[in-house]
Design a protein around this motif. Structure first.
Motif, PDB file in Angstrom:
ATOM      1  N   THR A 106      -4.677  -1.366   0.596  1.00  0.00           N
ATOM      2  CA  THR A 106      -3.334  -1.515   0.033  1.00  0.00           C
ATOM      3  C   THR A 106      -2.465  -2.429   0.880  1.00  0.00           C
ATOM      4  N   ASN A 133       1.273   0.122  -2.099  1.00  0.00           N
ATOM      5  CA  ASN A 133       2.147   1.187  -1.612  1.00  0.00           C
ATOM      6  C   ASN A 133       1.355   2.071  -0.643  1.00  0.00           C
ATOM      7  N   GLY A 136      -0.850  -5.714  -0.645  1.00  0.00           N
ATOM      8  CA  GLY A 136       0.604  -5.773  -0.657  1.00  0.00           C
ATOM      9  C   GLY A 136       1.146  -7.093  -0.157  1.00  0.00           C
ATOM     10  N   LEU A 157       2.705   5.505  -7.665  1.00  0.00           N
ATOM     11  CA  LEU A 157       3.904   5.041  -6.973  1.00  0.00           C
ATOM     12  C   LEU A 157       4.081   3.529  -7.073  1.00  0.00           C
ATOM     13  N   GLY A 158       3.340   2.901  -7.940  1.00  0.00           N
ATOM     14  CA  GLY A 158       3.423   1.449  -8.085  1.00  0.00           C
ATOM     15  C   GLY A 158       4.694   1.037  -8.810  1.00  0.00           C
ATOM     16  N   GLU A 159       5.147  -0.180  -8.502  1.00  0.00           N
ATOM     17  CA  GLU A 159       6.321  -0.728  -9.144  1.00  0.00           C
ATOM     18  C   GLU A 159       5.905  -1.802 -10.147  1.00  0.00           C
TER      19      GLU A 159
END
Length: 310
Positions: free
Chosen positions: A41, A253, A45, A302-304
């Protein structure tokens, strides 16, 4: 209907001691998945790229630990530190040779390079160490069983969650309260703007690979103690599951990767505990959970929502 009846019957018939044992095993496995998933991640990211060699870095770290203890007879605690350093350096070398030359290349080229790095590590391990399975050395302090409330627990099952949360705390401190962490967050938000503002992109990405590989080394050492078999293909399935854990939590995340790891770890253990006849399909559980969660929340728990950078 029969499935749920069997599920509730299994819970009813299970003693409190057995349930506690399964919870401990699930938390232990989930902690390992979480620790390794953080590396996936972090790289995604910042680079929006999957480091497919991450699972094989875990495999190489297991071999480093094996030879450090059994061949060079280094005490395990010094070997542990040495493995972290060696694996971090390996991550830096992979970034420098396989990814940095393609920094401005199309995404497909970087993806192919990542897959190539994975195959290279697997075949290099097979050539150097042979395909014969090796047994990770026993470490009495970590391998011994202790009894807690009538539950037999291997000491490593207690150490793994502690190491995971300690590593997570240190990582979050670095990301949120240091200059390099600020640079990481800037690069993850907008790669090009960060470069224009004077952020040393190459340095930030190298440090990201180093941190992710160091966490993989910690996870590999714990994995070796818990599951002693070592082969050149060791990192394939755990690496794939940890990638799935990162996606489930919302890839990019850090906290989401940890949550995804625990979901997979606990789920796998309880599937085998409640439905022994499905134990041969425990690996499929990760893919089933992935499909279900992404069906309802495509960016992960919890991803945007983001727009792809071009």
């Amino acid at each position: 209907m029969d499935f749920f009846s069997e599920f509730f019957q299994a819970i009813t018939n299970m003693s409190a001691t057995s349930l506690a044992q399964h919870v401990v095993n699930g938390v232990s496995l989930g902690s390992l998945y979480a620790l390794i998933a953080i590396g996936y991640t972090m790289v995604y990211g910042i680079l929006l790229m999957i480091n497919f060699a991450h699972g094989d870095i875990v495999m190489m770290a297991c071999y480093f630990a094996f030879f450090g203890i059994t061949v060079f007879h280094i005490p395990w605690y010094f070997t542990f530190i040495g493995v972290i350093i060696a694996t971090a350096l390996l991550g830096a070398v992979i970034e420098r040779t396989a990814y940095r030359p393609l920094r401005d290349a199309p995404k497909n080229s970087v993806l192919i390079s990542a897959i190539g790095a994975s195959f290279l590590l697997e075949n290099l391990a097979n050539y150097l160490f042979s395909g014969r399975p090796l047994r990770f050395p026993d470490i009495p302090l970590l391998s011994d069983n202790i009894e807690v409330g009538g539950v037999q627990i291997q000491a490593i099952c207690i150490v793994i969650p502690i190491m995971t949360f300690l590593s997570l705390w240190v990582l979050l401190h670095i990301v949120n309260h240091t200059k390099i962490g600020m640079a990481m967050r800037a690069v993850s938000k907008d790669y090009e703007i960060a470069r224009v503002m004077g952020v040393n992109i190459d340095r930030v990405i190298s440090i990201t690979f180093i941190i992710g590989s160091a966490l993989a080394a910690i996870g590999a050492f714990m994995w070796g103690v818990r599951y002693p078999g070592i082969t050149p293909m060791l990192g394939v399935m755990p690496g794939l599951k940890c990638f799935i854990a990162a996606v489930i939590g919302g890839i990019g995340n850090i906290k989401g990767a940890v949550i995804g790891g625990f979901i997979l770890g606990l789920g796998e253990v309880f599937i085998v505990a409640f439905f022994p006849q499905l134990s041969g399909y425990r690996d499929a559980f990760a893919f089933i959970v992935l499909i279900i969660i992404l069906f309802y929340k495509p960016t992960g728990l919890l991803g945007e929502k983001t727009t792809e950078k071009v």
